[in-house]
Structures are given as structure tokens and as C-alpha cells.
Design a protein around this motif. Structure first.
Motif, PDB file in Angstrom:
ATOM      1  N   SER A 137      26.247   0.543 -12.746  1.00  0.00           N
ATOM      2  CA  SER A 137      25.157  -0.419 -12.615  1.00  0.00           C
ATOM      3  C   SER A 137      24.578  -0.347 -11.228  1.00  0.00           C
ATOM      4  O   SER A 137      25.252  -0.005 -10.269  1.00  0.00           O
ATOM      5  CB  SER A 137      25.634  -1.843 -12.908  1.00  0.00           C
ATOM      6  OG  SER A 137      26.593  -2.227 -11.961  1.00  0.00           O
ATOM      7  N   LEU A 172      18.974  -4.154  -8.436  1.00  0.00           N
ATOM      8  CA  LEU A 172      17.607  -3.918  -8.015  1.00  0.00           C
ATOM      9  C   LEU A 172      17.063  -5.124  -7.264  1.00  0.00           C
ATOM     10  O   LEU A 172      17.349  -6.260  -7.631  1.00  0.00           O
ATOM     11  CB  LEU A 172      16.723  -3.639  -9.235  1.00  0.00           C
ATOM     12  CG  LEU A 172      17.123  -2.409 -10.055  1.00  0.00           C
ATOM     13  CD1 LEU A 172      16.253  -2.324 -11.291  1.00  0.00           C
ATOM     14  CD2 LEU A 172      16.989  -1.151  -9.239  1.00  0.00           C
ATOM     15  N   ASP A 215      11.593  -5.443 -13.057  1.00  0.00           N
ATOM     16  CA  ASP A 215      11.730  -4.216 -12.271  1.00  0.00           C
ATOM     17  C   ASP A 215      12.576  -3.181 -13.005  1.00  0.00           C
ATOM     18  O   ASP A 215      12.273  -1.989 -12.999  1.00  0.00           O
ATOM     19  CB  ASP A 215      12.358  -4.532 -10.908  1.00  0.00           C
ATOM     20  CG  ASP A 215      11.392  -5.243  -9.980  1.00  0.00           C
ATOM     21  OD1 ASP A 215      10.177  -5.199 -10.273  1.00  0.00           O
ATOM     22  OD2 ASP A 215      11.840  -5.838  -8.993  1.00  0.00           O
ATOM     23  N   THR A 216      13.655  -3.654 -13.642  1.00  0.00           N
ATOM     24  CA  THR A 216      14.517  -2.732 -14.371  1.00  0.00           C
ATOM     25  C   THR A 216      13.767  -2.088 -15.533  1.00  0.00           C
ATOM     26  O   THR A 216      13.829  -0.871 -15.735  1.00  0.00           O
ATOM     27  CB  THR A 216      15.760  -3.464 -14.902  1.00  0.00           C
ATOM     28  OG1 THR A 216      16.443  -4.077 -13.801  1.00  0.00           O
ATOM     29  CG2 THR A 216      16.705  -2.504 -15.591  1.00  0.00           C
ATOM     30  N   ARG A 229      11.389   0.558 -14.386  1.00  0.00           N
ATOM     31  CA  ARG A 229      11.991   1.783 -13.861  1.00  0.00           C
ATOM     32  C   ARG A 229      12.679   2.616 -14.932  1.00  0.00           C
ATOM     33  O   ARG A 229      13.010   3.769 -14.690  1.00  0.00           O
ATOM     34  CB  ARG A 229      13.010   1.431 -12.781  1.00  0.00           C
ATOM     35  CG  ARG A 229      12.434   0.873 -11.502  1.00  0.00           C
ATOM     36  CD  ARG A 229      13.545   0.345 -10.609  1.00  0.00           C
ATOM     37  NE  ARG A 229      14.572   1.331 -10.388  1.00  0.00           N
ATOM     38  CZ  ARG A 229      14.569   2.231  -9.413  1.00  0.00           C
ATOM     39  NH1 ARG A 229      13.543   2.281  -8.578  1.00  0.00           N
ATOM     40  NH2 ARG A 229      15.556   3.090  -9.272  1.00  0.00           N
ATOM     41  N   LEU A 230      12.918   2.011 -16.101  1.00  0.00           N
ATOM     42  CA  LEU A 230      13.738   2.698 -17.094  1.00  0.00           C
ATOM     43  C   LEU A 230      13.048   3.951 -17.622  1.00  0.00           C
ATOM     44  O   LEU A 230      11.849   3.990 -17.844  1.00  0.00           O
ATOM     45  CB  LEU A 230      14.043   1.765 -18.262  1.00  0.00           C
ATOM     46  CG  LEU A 230      15.156   0.751 -18.036  1.00  0.00           C
ATOM     47  CD1 LEU A 230      15.355  -0.097 -19.277  1.00  0.00           C
ATOM     48  CD2 LEU A 230      16.454   1.444 -17.663  1.00  0.00           C
ATOM     49  N   GLU A 262      21.483   2.356 -15.744  1.00  0.00           N
ATOM     50  CA  GLU A 262      21.309   1.227 -14.835  1.00  0.00           C
ATOM     51  C   GLU A 262      21.441  -0.096 -15.588  1.00  0.00           C
ATOM     52  O   GLU A 262      21.054  -0.214 -16.749  1.00  0.00           O
ATOM     53  CB  GLU A 262      19.948   1.299 -14.147  1.00  0.00           C
ATOM     54  CG  GLU A 262      19.814   2.454 -13.169  1.00  0.00           C
ATOM     55  CD  GLU A 262      18.510   2.385 -12.402  1.00  0.00           C
ATOM     56  OE1 GLU A 262      17.738   1.432 -12.658  1.00  0.00           O
ATOM     57  OE2 GLU A 262      18.268   3.266 -11.557  1.00  0.00           O
ATOM     58  N   ARG A 263      21.999  -1.099 -14.896  1.00  0.00           N
ATOM     59  CA  ARG A 263      22.168  -2.425 -15.477  1.00  0.00           C
ATOM     60  C   ARG A 263      21.712  -3.471 -14.469  1.00  0.00           C
ATOM     61  O   ARG A 263      21.680  -3.240 -13.259  1.00  0.00           O
ATOM     62  CB  ARG A 263      23.644  -2.686 -15.841  1.00  0.00           C
ATOM     63  CG  ARG A 263      24.224  -1.732 -16.874  1.00  0.00           C
ATOM     64  CD  ARG A 263      23.579  -1.916 -18.234  1.00  0.00           C
ATOM     65  NE  ARG A 263      24.190  -1.046 -19.220  1.00  0.00           N
ATOM     66  CZ  ARG A 263      23.769   0.190 -19.477  1.00  0.00           C
ATOM     67  NH1 ARG A 263      22.723   0.677 -18.809  1.00  0.00           N
ATOM     68  NH2 ARG A 263      24.367   0.928 -20.383  1.00  0.00           N
ATOM     69  N   ILE A 264      21.361  -4.640 -14.980  1.00  0.00           N
ATOM     70  CA  ILE A 264      20.959  -5.740 -14.099  1.00  0.00           C
ATOM     71  C   ILE A 264      22.172  -6.311 -13.378  1.00  0.00           C
ATOM     72  O   ILE A 264      22.144  -6.560 -12.178  1.00  0.00           O
ATOM     73  CB  ILE A 264      20.258  -6.835 -14.914  1.00  0.00           C
ATOM     74  CG1 ILE A 264      18.984  -6.277 -15.546  1.00  0.00           C
ATOM     75  CG2 ILE A 264      19.923  -8.034 -14.043  1.00  0.00           C
ATOM     76  CD1 ILE A 264      18.299  -7.241 -16.478  1.00  0.00           C
ATOM     77  N   ASP A 322      21.241  -6.245 -20.642  1.00  0.00           N
ATOM     78  CA  ASP A 322      22.235  -5.212 -20.328  1.00  0.00           C
ATOM     79  C   ASP A 322      22.852  -4.646 -21.604  1.00  0.00           C
ATOM     80  O   ASP A 322      23.069  -3.430 -21.717  1.00  0.00           O
ATOM     81  CB  ASP A 322      23.323  -5.789 -19.420  1.00  0.00           C
ATOM     82  CG  ASP A 322      22.852  -5.956 -17.983  1.00  0.00           C
ATOM     83  OD1 ASP A 322      21.821  -5.339 -17.632  1.00  0.00           O
ATOM     84  OD2 ASP A 322      23.498  -6.688 -17.222  1.00  0.00           O
TER      85      ASP A 322
END
Length: 419
Positions: free
Chosen positions: A2, A5, A153-154, A157-158, A165-167, A184
Motif C-alpha cells: 500500500s 497518497l 487521488d487514488t 492515479r490507478l 496501491e491502497r488507501i 481498498d
């Protein structure tokens, strides 16, 4: 893995609206509080000042006041506690009217000055309170919306390269914490699906490339020069066999894609009858392999696609027949309220490899390129068809006799006896 961000909250939008809402509520509460305090102080201030003046300045000391103070008599009456008692405070020659005048004049002046001061201080304090309220409201709105900014934001960006990636939101339990954890979880499922699709595409390309390479080699090498009729016949037979294998792969891929898309038709299907028909259709192949197929049908009816459900049972029974021991093998098919259970004898299956058998092109043993070898799509098609019907497909390695037991459990209320 993870990655935290940074939260970047916009200057407008929801944060501005929340700031306006919070600040408006705080200012309204402050204005109401200031008004109530002012009214309460104003209501009892004159009485308190008059009583205090009368007590602190007795009437006997006011006999030399000028006559001009008489004109300053207020219109409002003094409270009874502020009026001098003639019997207690007046002596010979004293002037109670002047004492009453000065008491009222001083009380009015003190009240006016106190209220003006209170109003001035209240306005200044309220202005400072308004500025502080807006600042606190802006900070509180940003604090509340920070998880939303992180999620935004996540999501922005994905891509296929960073689905790991995880929050990982570090916050107390609440609605936004649950939202972040749900996001998530969704990312985890997406990562698994994308990985499975990538493996499927790679395996499908490999499986389809193999027969093409075989066909090319047979045509270029086997038919080179001036081959004899016998050699041409062998090459022809090999090419037909490779074409049949390619056709099975393509048919399996199309069936897998169709079941993944969901059900196009729903009808009541008697799976006990389908199990008997499937066993009868595979009886000759089972006899050639020395495998006995036993069907123990109990009433089981579900709403679904009859073609897909027939393929599900066919793949289960065919898988049990083809992956069995050379002699005295056995396949048992059960239907009933618990769903479908297919048990077969055969080589021992390592328990750790059982979950992998539901992935496309997975085999319990190494590929041998035998003519009757499957393409590795049987159980993956079974799993896809089961999911399309809301059912769950599970498998377990048999501890005695080797082989595998596959169970299909339909959702509660879906299966039932024939009506």
C-alpha cells in the motif's frame, strides 16, 4: 503493498459548501447567544444599579444638590428597594425629592454607559468569533473531506500497472473509513481479476500457438519433397487431429466467455434428469477406459440456462472419467438439496494444487500432448457456469482412493424439488 497518497483538497466544491454551512451555524449560534445575553442584562440592569446607588449614597448626603437636578428626573419609576424610606432615612430639614432625582439620574447614566460598553464589546467579540468560526469551519471541512480527496487521488492515479496501491486510511471507525476500506477491497478484487485475465490471455495464446506450430511443422517437414501416399495419410491424420484440438480450445473459450457474460435464458431445469442423460452419453467412453459411472439422483431443480447447466454436468462427469485410474475406476454423481457432487477415483491430487484447477488451462498433471488430453478448461468452465447461476463450485482431494470431489452448491432457495 500500500502507498499513502497526499490529500489535495480543492478550494471550491464540497469543502466550500461545508465551510459555509458550519460557519453559518456557528455564527447563528453566536448571534443568538449575544442577543439573549444583551436582553437579559438590559432587563435587570437598571434595577440593580438603582439599588446599588441608593445603598451606597444615603439620602441624607444629597441635601445640597442644585435645583437643576430636578429636571433630570427619569420617567421610569424606581424599584421599591431603591426608594428611601422616610421613616428610616429622612430627618428634619432633609429633601427626599432631590435624593430621588439623583438616584434616578445616576442609575440611568450608569445603565446607558454599561449597555453601550456591553454592545461595543459584544460587537468586537462577535467579529473575532466570526473570523475564528470561518477558519475553524474551513479546517473541519477539510478534515472531514480528506478521505474523499485521498480516494479521488487514488482513483485518478490507478492503471493496470499500479493496482497494488491502497488507501490504507488511518482514521477512527465511521462512514468514510468504511468507504475507504470498501474501495481498498474493490481494488484487491480488481487486481485479482486483472491478474487472472492476464494469465488467461497468456495461456490462451500459448495453447493456440502450439497447434499452429504443429500444423506448420507437419506441412513443411512432413510434406516436403515427394512424400509417399502413406506419409501423406499420416500427415493428414495429424493435421485433422490438431485441427480438432484447436476447435475444442476455441469452443471452450467461447463457452467460457458466454458463461462469464451471464445468463441469456432462464428456465426450470431438472438436474437429476440431466445427470442421468449425461452419464448415458459418456457411458461408451467410460466403458473403454474401464470406469464405472454411478448416478444417485435426488430431485433437484433450478432456474437457469439448460445448455450451460448440461455443459456443467458434462464437464464434471467427463473430467472424472478422463482423469481416472486405468482400471476399476469409479465416478459417482449425486444430485439433491445440497446441490451436485461428483466424486472420482484416480491419481492422488496434492491439496495445495486443488484451488488452481479452477483457473483456465490448469491441469493436475504435466501436459503430455496425448490425443485424448483435455485443454485444461473443464473446471474453469464449471466454475464460470456455477457463478453465472449464483452457485459456488468447490473441490477437495480425496484422502482415500485418490482423485477429486467437486461440489456445486446453489444459493438458498434456488434449488428445489420438481413441482
Amino acid at each position: 503493498m500500500s502507498r499513502r497518497l497526499p490529500a489535495r483538497l480543492p478550494l471550491g466544491g464540497e469543502r466550500t459548501r461545508l465551510t459555509a454551512l458550519y460557519a453559518g451555524l456557528l455564527l447563528l449560534a453566536g448571534a443568538l447567544l449575544t442577543g439573549v445575553v444583551y436582553m437579559l442584562v438590559q432587563e435587570g440592569l437598571y434595577s440593580s444599579i438603582s439599588t446599588a446607588v441608593t445603598t451606597a449614597v444615603p439620602a441624607q448626603r444629597l441635601e445640597n444638590l442644585p435645583d437643576s437636578w430636578q429636571s433630570a428626573l427619569p420617567t421610569r419609576p424606581l424599584p421599591s428597594a431603591a426608594v428611601p424610606s422616610p421613616a428610616a432615612t429622612l430627618g428634619p430639614g432633609e429633601v427626599p425629592a432631590r435624593a430621588l432625582a439623583i438616584t434616578r439620574t445616576v442609575s440611568d447614566a450608569a445603565e446607558s454607559a454599561a449597555l453601550d460598553r456591553l454592545l461595543t464589546v459584544s460587537v468586537v467579540v462577535f467579529a473575532c468569533y466570526a473570523v475564528l468560526s470561518v477558519a475553524l469551519a474551513w479546517w473541519a471541512a477539510g478534515r472531514v473531506l480528506r478521505p474523499i480527496a485521498v480516494i479521488t487521488d487514488t482513483a485518478r492515479r490507478l492503471s493496470g500497472a499500479n493496482l497494488h496501491e491502497r488507501i490504507a486510511l488511518d482514521a477512527p471507525p465511521g462512514e468514510l473509513k468504511r468507504l475507504a476500506d470498501t474501495f481498498d477491497g474493490m481494488l484487491g478484487r480488481m487486481e485479482q481479476l486483472v491478474s487472472a485475465q492476464q494469465r488467461f490471455a497468456a495461456n490462451a495464446a500459448h495453447e493456440l500457438r502450439t497447434p499452429v506450430a504443429v500444423q506448420r511443422a507437419a506441412a513443411e517437414i512432413g510434406l516436403a519433397g515427394d512424400p509417399s501416399p502413406e506419409r501423406v495419410a499420416r500427415i493428414r491424420s495429424k493435421l485433422v487431429e490438431v485441427a480438432d484440438n484447436s476447435e475444442r480450445i476455441i469452443e471452450g473459450l467461447l463457452l467460457l466467455a458466454a458463461s462469464d457474460e451471464g445468463l441469456q435464458e432462464r428456465r426450470r431445469v431438472e438436474l437429476a434428469e440431466v445427470a442421468r442423460e449425461t452419464a448415458a452419453a459418456l457411458a461408451d467412453e467410460a466403458a473403454e477406459r474401464g470406469v464405472t459411472v454411478v448416478v444417485r439422483p435426488e430431485p433437484l431443480a433450478v432456474e437457469g440456462d439448460p445448455v450451460l447447466l448440461e455443459r456443467l454436468l458434462h464437464n464434471l462427469v467427463a473430467n472424472g472419467v478422463r482423469h481416472n485410474v486405468p482400471e476399476d475406476g469409479r465416478v459417482e454423481v449425486r444430485t439433491g438439496p445440497d446441490g451436485i457432487t461428483v466424486t472420482n477415483t484416480g491419481p492422488a491430487v496434492p491439496p495445495e494444487t486443488v484451488p488452481l484447477l479452477f483457473e483456465p488451462f490448469r491441469r493436475s498433471a504435466a501436459r503430455t500432448h496425448a490425443p485424448d488430453e483435455g485443454v485444461g478448461l473443464g473446471l474453469s468452465i464449471v466454475d464460470s457456469i456455477a457463478r453465472a447461476h449464483g452457485a459456488e463450485a468447490t473441490a477437495a482431494a480425496n484422502t482415500e482412493g485418490g482423485g477429486l470431489t467437486v461440489r456445486i452448491r446453489f444459493p438458498e432457495g434456488a434449488p428445489g424439488p420438481a413441482g
